[in-house]
Design a protein around this motif. Structure first.
Motif, PDB file in Angstrom:
ATOM      1  N   GLU A 295       0.844  -1.185   0.000  1.00 54.11           N
ATOM      2  CA  GLU A 295       0.000   0.000   0.000  1.00 54.11           C
ATOM      3  C   GLU A 295       0.883   1.240   0.000  1.00 54.11           C
ATOM      4  OE1 GLU A 295      -3.404   0.291   0.034  1.00 54.11           O
ATOM      5  OE2 GLU A 295      -3.431  -1.861  -0.336  1.00 54.11           O
ATOM      6  N   PRO A 296       0.450   2.324  -0.628  1.00 56.71           N
ATOM      7  CA  PRO A 296       1.251   3.553  -0.597  1.00 56.71           C
ATOM      8  C   PRO A 296       1.341   4.096   0.822  1.00 56.71           C
ATOM      9  CG  PRO A 296      -0.840   3.900  -1.736  1.00 56.71           C
ATOM     10  CD  PRO A 296      -0.755   2.452  -1.401  1.00 56.71           C
ATOM     11  N   GLU A 297       2.507   4.632   1.137  1.00 56.22           N
ATOM     12  CA  GLU A 297       2.700   5.162   2.488  1.00 56.22           C
ATOM     13  C   GLU A 297       1.996   6.498   2.623  1.00 56.22           C
ATOM     14  OE1 GLU A 297       6.741   5.242   3.741  1.00 56.22           O
ATOM     15  OE2 GLU A 297       7.146   3.256   2.943  1.00 56.22           O
ATOM     16  N   ASP A 298       1.375   6.695   3.767  1.00 56.30           N
ATOM     17  CA  ASP A 298       0.682   7.943   4.047  1.00 56.30           C
ATOM     18  C   ASP A 298       1.601   8.800   4.909  1.00 56.30           C
ATOM     19  OD1 ASP A 298      -1.137   9.934   4.378  1.00 56.30           O
ATOM     20  OD2 ASP A 298      -2.537   8.790   5.614  1.00 56.30           O
ATOM     21  N   ASP A 299       2.024   9.945   4.380  1.00 56.82           N
ATOM     22  CA  ASP A 299       2.960  10.806   5.103  1.00 56.82           C
ATOM     23  C   ASP A 299       2.308  11.487   6.301  1.00 56.82           C
ATOM     24  OD1 ASP A 299       4.938  10.145   3.323  1.00 56.82           O
ATOM     25  OD2 ASP A 299       4.601  11.894   2.039  1.00 56.82           O
ATOM     26  N   ASP A 300       0.964  11.595   6.280  1.00 54.95           N
ATOM     27  CA  ASP A 300       0.270  12.256   7.390  1.00 54.95           C
ATOM     28  C   ASP A 300       0.193  11.369   8.621  1.00 54.95           C
ATOM     29  OD1 ASP A 300      -0.148  14.381   5.714  1.00 54.95           O
ATOM     30  OD2 ASP A 300      -2.141  13.710   5.097  1.00 54.95           O
ATOM     31  N   GLU A 301       0.318  10.081   8.436  1.00 57.62           N
ATOM     32  CA  GLU A 301       0.159   9.141   9.541  1.00 57.62           C
ATOM     33  C   GLU A 301       1.458   9.051  10.342  1.00 57.62           C
ATOM     34  OE1 GLU A 301      -0.526   4.466   9.738  1.00 57.62           O
ATOM     35  OE2 GLU A 301      -1.988   5.535   8.507  1.00 57.62           O
ATOM     36  N   GLU A 302       1.348   9.272  11.643  1.00 54.77           N
ATOM     37  CA  GLU A 302       2.517   9.180  12.510  1.00 54.77           C
ATOM     38  C   GLU A 302       2.462   7.860  13.264  1.00 54.77           C
ATOM     39  OE1 GLU A 302       2.763  12.507  15.133  1.00 54.77           O
ATOM     40  OE2 GLU A 302       2.430  13.956  13.540  1.00 54.77           O
ATOM     41  N   GLY A 303       3.640   7.325  13.606  1.00 51.53           N
ATOM     42  CA  GLY A 303       3.676   6.119  14.409  1.00 51.53           C
ATOM     43  C   GLY A 303       3.235   6.426  15.829  1.00 51.53           C
ATOM     44  N   LEU A 304       2.625   5.456  16.495  1.00 49.31           N
ATOM     45  CA  LEU A 304       2.142   5.674  17.855  1.00 49.31           C
ATOM     46  C   LEU A 304       3.256   5.535  18.871  1.00 49.31           C
ATOM     47  CD1 LEU A 304      -1.257   3.776  17.676  1.00 49.31           C
ATOM     48  CD2 LEU A 304      -0.825   6.234  17.518  1.00 49.31           C
ATOM     49  N   ASP A 305       4.258   4.716  18.565  1.00 47.43           N
ATOM     50  CA  ASP A 305       5.409   4.534  19.443  1.00 47.43           C
ATOM     51  C   ASP A 305       4.973   4.265  20.884  1.00 47.43           C
ATOM     52  OD1 ASP A 305       8.107   4.252  19.905  1.00 47.43           O
ATOM     53  OD2 ASP A 305       8.385   6.357  20.429  1.00 47.43           O
ATOM     54  N   LEU A 306       4.220   3.193  21.073  1.00 47.95           N
ATOM     55  CA  LEU A 306       3.729   2.815  22.397  1.00 47.95           C
ATOM     56  C   LEU A 306       4.661   1.810  23.044  1.00 47.95           C
ATOM     57  CD1 LEU A 306       0.003   2.189  21.426  1.00 47.95           C
ATOM     58  CD2 LEU A 306       0.960   4.255  22.429  1.00 47.95           C
ATOM     59  N   ASN A 307       4.805   1.954  24.355  1.00 46.06           N
ATOM     60  CA  ASN A 307       5.558   0.917  25.073  1.00 46.06           C
ATOM     61  C   ASN A 307       4.600  -0.227  25.378  1.00 46.06           C
ATOM     62  OD1 ASN A 307       4.138   1.465  27.482  1.00 46.06           O
ATOM     63  ND2 ASN A 307       5.639   3.011  28.112  1.00 46.06           N
ATOM     64  N   LEU A 308       5.099  -1.282  26.000  1.00 47.70           N
ATOM     65  CA  LEU A 308       4.292  -2.472  26.222  1.00 47.70           C
ATOM     66  C   LEU A 308       3.064  -2.187  27.087  1.00 47.70           C
ATOM     67  CD1 LEU A 308       4.156  -5.463  25.586  1.00 47.70           C
ATOM     68  CD2 LEU A 308       5.516  -5.917  27.617  1.00 47.70           C
ATOM     69  N   GLU A 309       3.236  -1.420  28.143  1.00 45.67           N
ATOM     70  CA  GLU A 309       2.111  -1.105  29.032  1.00 45.67           C
ATOM     71  C   GLU A 309       1.041  -0.301  28.289  1.00 45.67           C
ATOM     72  OE1 GLU A 309       1.206   1.334  33.169  1.00 45.67           O
ATOM     73  OE2 GLU A 309       3.291   0.876  32.641  1.00 45.67           O
ATOM     74  N   GLU A 310       1.482   0.674  27.473  1.00 43.58           N
ATOM     75  CA  GLU A 310       0.526   1.484  26.708  1.00 43.58           C
ATOM     76  C   GLU A 310      -0.226   0.617  25.685  1.00 43.58           C
ATOM     77  OE1 GLU A 310       2.782   5.814  26.809  1.00 43.58           O
ATOM     78  OE2 GLU A 310       3.372   4.317  25.315  1.00 43.58           O
ATOM     79  N   MET A 311       0.460  -0.355  25.097  1.00 44.63           N
ATOM     80  CA  MET A 311      -0.202  -1.257  24.147  1.00 44.63           C
ATOM     81  C   MET A 311      -1.309  -2.045  24.836  1.00 44.63           C
ATOM     82  SD  MET A 311       2.599  -2.865  21.596  1.00 44.63           S
ATOM     83  CE  MET A 311       4.214  -2.466  22.188  1.00 44.63           C
ATOM     84  N   PHE A 312      -1.000  -2.566  26.027  1.00 41.07           N
ATOM     85  CA  PHE A 312      -2.025  -3.317  26.762  1.00 41.07           C
ATOM     86  C   PHE A 312      -3.196  -2.418  27.149  1.00 41.07           C
ATOM     87  CE2 PHE A 312       1.295  -6.587  27.421  1.00 41.07           C
ATOM     88  CZ  PHE A 312       0.568  -7.683  26.964  1.00 41.07           C
ATOM     89  N   ASP A 313      -2.907  -1.159  27.487  1.00 39.92           N
ATOM     90  CA  ASP A 313      -3.987  -0.216  27.786  1.00 39.92           C
ATOM     91  C   ASP A 313      -4.873  -0.001  26.550  1.00 39.92           C
ATOM     92  OD1 ASP A 313      -3.093   0.042  30.387  1.00 39.92           O
ATOM     93  OD2 ASP A 313      -2.012   1.933  30.024  1.00 39.92           O
ATOM     94  N   MET A 314      -4.252   0.058  25.383  1.00 39.61           N
ATOM     95  CA  MET A 314      -5.016   0.232  24.144  1.00 39.61           C
ATOM     96  C   MET A 314      -5.865  -1.017  23.853  1.00 39.61           C
ATOM     97  SD  MET A 314      -4.689   3.236  22.907  1.00 39.61           S
ATOM     98  CE  MET A 314      -5.341   3.023  21.261  1.00 39.61           C
ATOM     99  N   PHE A 315      -5.295  -2.209  24.101  1.00 39.23           N
ATOM    100  CA  PHE A 315      -6.062  -3.445  23.909  1.00 39.23           C
ATOM    101  C   PHE A 315      -7.271  -3.478  24.840  1.00 39.23           C
ATOM    102  CE2 PHE A 315      -1.860  -5.541  22.601  1.00 39.23           C
ATOM    103  CZ  PHE A 315      -2.076  -5.279  21.261  1.00 39.23           C
ATOM    104  N   ASP A 316      -7.046  -3.064  26.089  1.00 34.65           N
ATOM    105  CA  ASP A 316      -8.159  -3.025  27.044  1.00 34.65           C
ATOM    106  C   ASP A 316      -9.232  -2.045  26.587  1.00 34.65           C
ATOM    107  OD1 ASP A 316      -6.914  -4.894  28.651  1.00 34.65           O
ATOM    108  OD2 ASP A 316      -6.009  -3.391  29.998  1.00 34.65           O
ATOM    109  N   ALA A 317      -8.818  -0.889  26.092  1.00 34.79           N
ATOM    110  CA  ALA A 317      -9.778   0.104  25.605  1.00 34.79           C
ATOM    111  C   ALA A 317     -10.565  -0.454  24.412  1.00 34.79           C
ATOM    112  CB  ALA A 317      -9.045   1.389  25.209  1.00 34.79           C
ATOM    113  N   ALA A 318      -9.883  -1.196  23.534  1.00 32.51           N
ATOM    114  CA  ALA A 318     -10.572  -1.787  22.376  1.00 32.51           C
ATOM    115  C   ALA A 318     -11.575  -2.839  22.825  1.00 32.51           C
ATOM    116  CB  ALA A 318      -9.551  -2.403  21.426  1.00 32.51           C
ATOM    117  N   ASP A 319     -11.208  -3.614  23.851  1.00 31.26           N
ATOM    118  CA  ASP A 319     -12.139  -4.616  24.379  1.00 31.26           C
ATOM    119  C   ASP A 319     -13.387  -3.960  24.956  1.00 31.26           C
ATOM    120  OD1 ASP A 319     -10.532  -6.746  23.652  1.00 31.26           O
ATOM    121  OD2 ASP A 319      -9.566  -6.902  25.626  1.00 31.26           O
ATOM    122  N   LYS A 320     -13.226  -2.753  25.499  1.00 30.96           N
ATOM    123  CA  LYS A 320     -14.356  -2.030  26.093  1.00 30.96           C
ATOM    124  C   LYS A 320     -15.067  -1.162  25.065  1.00 30.96           C
ATOM    125  CE  LYS A 320     -11.967  -1.849  30.508  1.00 30.96           C
ATOM    126  NZ  LYS A 320     -11.217  -0.997  31.451  1.00 30.96           N
TER     127      LYS A 320
END
Length: 96
Positions: free
Chosen positions: A57-82
């Protein structure tokens, strides 16, 4: 006179064979030429591109990486579950 007609006939056949050979060679060579409908630079960029680059897919220059650490990733997974909204969840995770 008969000999002269036969010689002309052989000469015409030779010329016909040469013309047909040239036409056949030209047709075969054009079969492998790049299509004229492609933009000029595309043929060289496609030739040097890897299969991953061609089908990705073409790269989107507007999209920035989230650069989450492991704890932040788990927080995001929990938020998605909710079923929390992504933008609200990422703001909450990044503010902590």
């Amino acid at each position: 006179n008969d000999e002269r007609g036969e010689r002309q006939s052989r000469e015409r056949m030779r010329k016909l064979k040469v013309v047909l050979s040239v036409l056949t060679l030209a047709a075969a060579a054009s079969a492998f030429a790049p299509s004229a409908s492609l933009p000029r630079g595309l043929t060289s960029s496609v030739a040097t591109a890897t299969p991953t680059q061609l089908f990705s897919e073409p790269e989107d220059d507007d999209e920035e990486g989230l650069d989450l650490n492991l704890e932040e990733m788990f927080d995001m997974f929990d938020a998605a579950d909710k079923d929390q909204a992504f933008d609200d969840a990422i703001k909450k995770v990044k503010s902590e």
